[in-house]
Design a protein around this motif. Structure first.
Motif, PDB file in Angstrom:
ATOM      1  N   LEU A  41       0.846  -1.131   0.248  1.00  0.00           N
ATOM      2  CA  LEU A  41       0.075  -0.325  -0.098  1.00  0.00           C
ATOM      3  C   LEU A  41       0.833   0.923   0.292  1.00  0.00           C
ATOM      4  N   GLU A  42       1.624   1.145   0.824  1.00  0.00           N
ATOM      5  CA  GLU A  42       2.539   2.870   1.092  1.00  0.00           C
ATOM      6  C   GLU A  42       3.390   2.859  -0.298  1.00  0.00           C
ATOM      7  N   ARG A  43       3.559   1.764  -0.998  1.00  0.00           N
ATOM      8  CA  ARG A  43       4.446   1.957  -2.391  1.00  0.00           C
ATOM      9  C   ARG A  43       3.494   2.178  -3.671  1.00  0.00           C
ATOM     10  N   GLY A  44       2.323   1.868  -3.243  1.00  0.00           N
ATOM     11  CA  GLY A  44       1.175   2.774  -4.426  1.00  0.00           C
ATOM     12  C   GLY A  44       0.509   1.865  -4.957  1.00  0.00           C
ATOM     13  N   LEU A  45       0.197   0.315  -4.660  1.00  0.00           N
ATOM     14  CA  LEU A  45      -0.318  -0.538  -4.690  1.00  0.00           C
ATOM     15  C   LEU A  45      -1.884  -0.891  -3.803  1.00  0.00           C
ATOM     16  N   LYS A  46      -2.636  -0.323  -4.447  1.00  0.00           N
ATOM     17  CA  LYS A  46      -3.814   0.159  -3.231  1.00  0.00           C
ATOM     18  C   LYS A  46      -4.834  -1.476  -3.766  1.00  0.00           C
ATOM     19  N   LEU A  97      -8.380  -4.810  -0.882  1.00  0.00           N
ATOM     20  CA  LEU A  97      -9.216  -6.190  -0.418  1.00  0.00           C
ATOM     21  C   LEU A  97      -8.327  -7.079   0.770  1.00  0.00           C
ATOM     22  N   ASN A  98      -7.246  -7.754   0.114  1.00  0.00           N
ATOM     23  CA  ASN A  98      -6.765  -8.785   0.327  1.00  0.00           C
ATOM     24  C   ASN A  98      -6.806  -8.160   2.257  1.00  0.00           C
ATOM     25  N   LEU A  99      -6.409  -7.184   2.562  1.00  0.00           N
ATOM     26  CA  LEU A  99      -5.934  -6.718   3.641  1.00  0.00           C
ATOM     27  C   LEU A  99      -7.361  -6.682   4.338  1.00  0.00           C
ATOM     28  N   ALA A 100      -8.679  -6.188   3.658  1.00  0.00           N
ATOM     29  CA  ALA A 100      -9.386  -6.727   4.155  1.00  0.00           C
ATOM     30  C   ALA A 100     -10.394  -8.081   4.537  1.00  0.00           C
ATOM     31  N   HIS A 101     -10.170  -9.526   3.555  1.00  0.00           N
ATOM     32  CA  HIS A 101     -10.456 -10.843   4.187  1.00  0.00           C
ATOM     33  C   HIS A 101      -9.493 -10.677   4.707  1.00  0.00           C
TER      34      HIS A 101
END
Length: 453
Positions: free
Chosen positions: A111-116, A121-125
């Motif tokens: 995420l910090e590197r810009g890949l939202k 979704l993976n983090l949420a799941h």
């Protein structure tokens, strides 16, 4: 053609962006014969996309044998060079290995590197707790499921997807519901509820039926039963199993005992038939209980069919509830048959002479009876009422008998189609009424089936 592709890629090495996109195109198209040698050349030169794609090939077994160790090595080299995608895929490997702390760190790095997306979704799941799992710490649970909701909310800002919106609302509801159960300085329950309502209303406006159900659950936990019922009914009308489940659990409001029982049965049954396993046994227990004293033949026949269907959709073997209902149905059928059968002459004196109840005798052995066992003579009527007429104990002759003729009320009950029975501590055995030498004798039939208790 493959040779030409290979040459073309070699001549384009000076154009890094075009080179990377061509490698990506070869990989995605499945042209691994052209992709692999070019990716290896790029990886040897520490090209970040070549390293990542070669890692992906070994990760998924595309053109090469699947090899998690090699995949991780290529991903790690790409990660060291700043690849957000490599951080993300290393996180998926860590998650598959159940190293959740490392997976979370790597997803956050992506995420910090810009890949939202799809990282959010993976983090949420991954963060969302298992449904039905045991909650060992409510503060930790609320923090975790709330964080899952935040990831879904951020993902929704990226993809504007209805399913992502629904997941965000659901996560916030779970956080708010558990927070209500455990008032704590760790969190603001009112703020969590307000956040849940905000996202539920967004989801409801997009036509999400499950959001109405979750809204009803939240209102029910806040003891706002009138609005909760209205919201849950919307969910139930759209075949939401959880809506039916909570409608069954709704406290009584101006309902009689029978109305409340019927509501419970109906909604638990619907929830079970819609696939909610937790509702099946509750529906079976309550429906079975309601049939124990039922005398309407059509209701019993329907009830047995409903129980059979509930057992089909549950994980439980057919047990006492269905057996009891079938016994009750057979008994009521017998009552109907008796009612329509020719009756002994009204007006004759009636006596009780039911024998074979001692040890070593047919009924005594079959039903675990014996001398001195207590009994009651009862008349069963089609209305469902029972009249107690006499009581006593099995005599030394193995008989339950009346010392003299029964009261005239017994003759009136016989004329009305009542069925007489002997009630013992564990069984009720029906009796037959036959004329014999100027009187009506109540005795046990040759093959007797106990009356459902």
């Amino acid at each position: 053609m493959r040779f030409l592709n290979y040459v073309l890629l070699l001549t384009m090495c000076v154009h890094a962006a075009s080179y990377a996109s061509t490698l990506e195109l070869l990989f995605e198209s499945g042209d691994y014969e052209a992709f692999l040698p070019n990716a290896e050349v790029a990886a040897a030169a520490d090209d970040i996309d070549g390293l990542f794609l070669l890692g992906k090939a070994y990760h998924l077994g595309k053109g090469v044998p699947e090899d998690a160790r090699k995949a991780s090595a290529y991903y790690q080299r790409a990660r060291d060079l700043g690849s957000a995608r490599a951080s993300h895929n290393l996180a998926t490997i860590a998650e598959a290995q159940r190293d959740i702390p490392q997976a979370e760190r790597l997803y956050e790095e992506a995420l910090e590197r810009g890949l939202k997306m799809p990282t959010l979704l993976n983090l949420a799941h991954m963060t969302y707790p298992d449904e039905g799992g045991k909650i060992t710490s409510i503060p930790y649970f609320v923090e975790k499921v709330g964080r899952s909701g935040d990831y879904y909310a951020q993902a929704y800002a990226e993809n504007n997807d209805d399913e992502t919106l629904a997941f965000a609302a659901k996560a916030y509801v779970r956080a708010a519901v558990e927070a209500r159960k455990y008032p704590s300085s760790h969190f603001d329950a009112d703020a969590l509820s307000a956040r849940a309502v905000e996202w539920l209303k967004r989801s409801m406006s997009r036509g999400d039926n499950a959001a109405w159900t979750n809204y009803g659950v939240l209102l029910m936990e806040e003891e706002n039963y009138a609005e909760a019922r209205a919201a849950l009914l919307v969910g139930a009308e759209n075949n939401e199993s959880v809506a039916h489940y909570y409608l069954a659990r709704m406290p009584s409001e101006d309902e009689s005992h029978d109305e409340h029982a019927r509501r419970e049965i109906y909604h638990y049954e619907q929830a079970a038939l819609l696939g909610l396993k937790e509702a099946a046994q509750l529906a079976i227990d309550r429906l079975g209980h309601s049939l124990r004293r039922e005398n309407d033949l059509a209701t019993l026949e329907s009830g047995v069919r409903r129980l059979e269907r509930l057992y089909e959709v549950s994980d439980f073997p057919a047990t006492y509830a269905l057996k009891d209902a079938i016994s009750r149905l057979e008994w009521v059928r017998k009552l109907h048959a008796k009612e329509n059968k020719a009756k002994p002459q009204v007006g004759l004196p009636m006596v009780l002479q039911a024998c074979g109840l001692g040890w070593g005798e047919v009924y005594g052995d079959t039903f675990n009876l014996g001398i001195n066992t207590s009994w009651r003579l009862v008349a069963h009527q089609m209305s469902g009422t029972e009249q107690r007429l006499l009581e006593g104990r099995v005599g030394k002759d193995g008989c339950a008998s009346s010392a003299e003729a029964l009261a005239p009320m017994a003759q009136a009950l016989l004329a009305d189609g009542a069925v007489f029975a002997l009630h013992f501590p564990n069984y009720s055995l029906p009796l037959k009424a036959e004329e014999n030498e100027g009187q009506v004798v109540l005795s046990l039939e040759p093959q007797v089936m106990p009356i459902p208790r």
